[in-house]
Design a protein around this motif. Sequence first.
Motif, PDB file in Angstrom:
ATOM      1  N   UNK A 189       3.791  -7.801 -46.045  1.00 52.93           N
ATOM      2  CA  UNK A 189       3.571  -9.167 -45.692  1.00 52.93           C
ATOM      3  C   UNK A 189       2.304  -9.425 -45.113  1.00 52.93           C
ATOM      4  N   UNK A 190       2.143 -10.907 -45.035  1.00 51.61           N
ATOM      5  CA  UNK A 190       0.710 -11.287 -44.451  1.00 51.61           C
ATOM      6  C   UNK A 190       1.020 -12.176 -43.350  1.00 51.61           C
ATOM      7  N   UNK A 191       0.301 -11.706 -42.277  1.00 50.55           N
ATOM      8  CA  UNK A 191       0.434 -12.827 -41.040  1.00 50.55           C
ATOM      9  C   UNK A 191      -0.318 -13.955 -41.221  1.00 50.55           C
ATOM     10  N   UNK A 192       0.548 -15.128 -41.242  1.00 54.08           N
ATOM     11  CA  UNK A 192      -0.379 -16.306 -41.545  1.00 54.08           C
ATOM     12  C   UNK A 192      -1.293 -16.977 -40.352  1.00 54.08           C
ATOM     13  N   UNK A 193      -0.862 -16.575 -39.335  1.00 51.62           N
ATOM     14  CA  UNK A 193      -1.881 -17.125 -38.201  1.00 51.62           C
ATOM     15  C   UNK A 193      -3.140 -16.053 -38.029  1.00 51.62           C
ATOM     16  N   UNK A 194      -3.007 -14.678 -38.150  1.00 54.49           N
ATOM     17  CA  UNK A 194      -4.301 -13.878 -38.299  1.00 54.49           C
ATOM     18  C   UNK A 194      -4.981 -14.339 -39.458  1.00 54.49           C
ATOM     19  N   UNK A 195      -4.446 -14.437 -40.608  1.00 50.83           N
ATOM     20  CA  UNK A 195      -5.267 -14.901 -41.820  1.00 50.83           C
ATOM     21  C   UNK A 195      -5.906 -16.305 -41.788  1.00 50.83           C
ATOM     22  N   UNK A 196      -5.224 -17.034 -40.974  1.00 49.67           N
ATOM     23  CA  UNK A 196      -5.973 -18.432 -40.673  1.00 49.67           C
ATOM     24  C   UNK A 196      -7.064 -18.324 -39.990  1.00 49.67           C
ATOM     25  N   UNK A 197      -7.019 -17.623 -38.807  1.00 53.54           N
ATOM     26  CA  UNK A 197      -8.117 -16.881 -37.644  1.00 53.54           C
ATOM     27  C   UNK A 197      -9.218 -16.602 -38.646  1.00 53.54           C
ATOM     28  N   UNK A 198      -8.911 -15.759 -39.540  1.00 52.38           N
ATOM     29  CA  UNK A 198     -10.170 -15.083 -40.244  1.00 52.38           C
ATOM     30  C   UNK A 198     -10.825 -16.135 -40.998  1.00 52.38           C
ATOM     31  N   UNK A 199      -9.904 -16.847 -41.717  1.00 51.52           N
ATOM     32  CA  UNK A 199     -10.707 -17.984 -42.317  1.00 51.52           C
ATOM     33  C   UNK A 199     -11.745 -18.946 -41.562  1.00 51.52           C
ATOM     34  N   UNK A 200     -11.182 -19.409 -40.390  1.00 53.98           N
ATOM     35  CA  UNK A 200     -11.832 -19.947 -39.335  1.00 53.98           C
ATOM     36  C   UNK A 200     -13.150 -19.189 -39.105  1.00 53.98           C
TER      37      UNK A 200
END
Length: 203
Positions: A189-200
């Motif tokens: 699985x991919x944690x969406x919040x953590x992935x989006x924080x990494x994007x920012x």
Amino acid sequence: MQTQANTMIEPARQPGMLRPALTVFVALSLVTGLLYPGVVSGIARALFPAQAGGSLIVKDGKTVGSALIGQSFSAPKYFWGRLSATAPMPYNATASGGSNLGPTNPALTDAARARIDALRAADPDNHAPVPVDLVTASGSGLDPHISPAAAQYQAARVARARGVPQATIDALIAAHTEAPTLGVLGEPGVNVLQLNLALDALK
């Protein structure tokens, strides 16, 4: 005529049961209600402080969420998570629950179709099949993860919206893909919040 006197035999007195019952009640209440939870909580905080504290995610000294609870994202530059059926708002941790809609319920079909339309509108050039976890809600309504396939489906849109190479986005997805528990329980699985924080955090 000889008569035999009838004698009344008094039953033996039973000792009072109230005091032992109250003693056991108080003792069990102290052990199971205070002592045991206190010991377990103390051990958890000592060995797993982050998990015991709610797996909170902190950014720049501010708590932005929990790794255990999803958040709503709808902007094209972010990855989108699963649908949430909680009320009165998505991902409401105080009202965890699913939609309870059966597979033949038209409302379930309508919700999936609306999500597909939103995904297509955000990325018209993407004609790949939409992963099922992007158009359905989890049983809890709080699932913070999507499948790697669901993340990869959105990679081109996110890369284009942010003006970065898709290879950069693919690398972030790979870095935030979590393996099954103990290697065998569940699915990646991919944690969406953590992935989006990494994007920012991208430069």
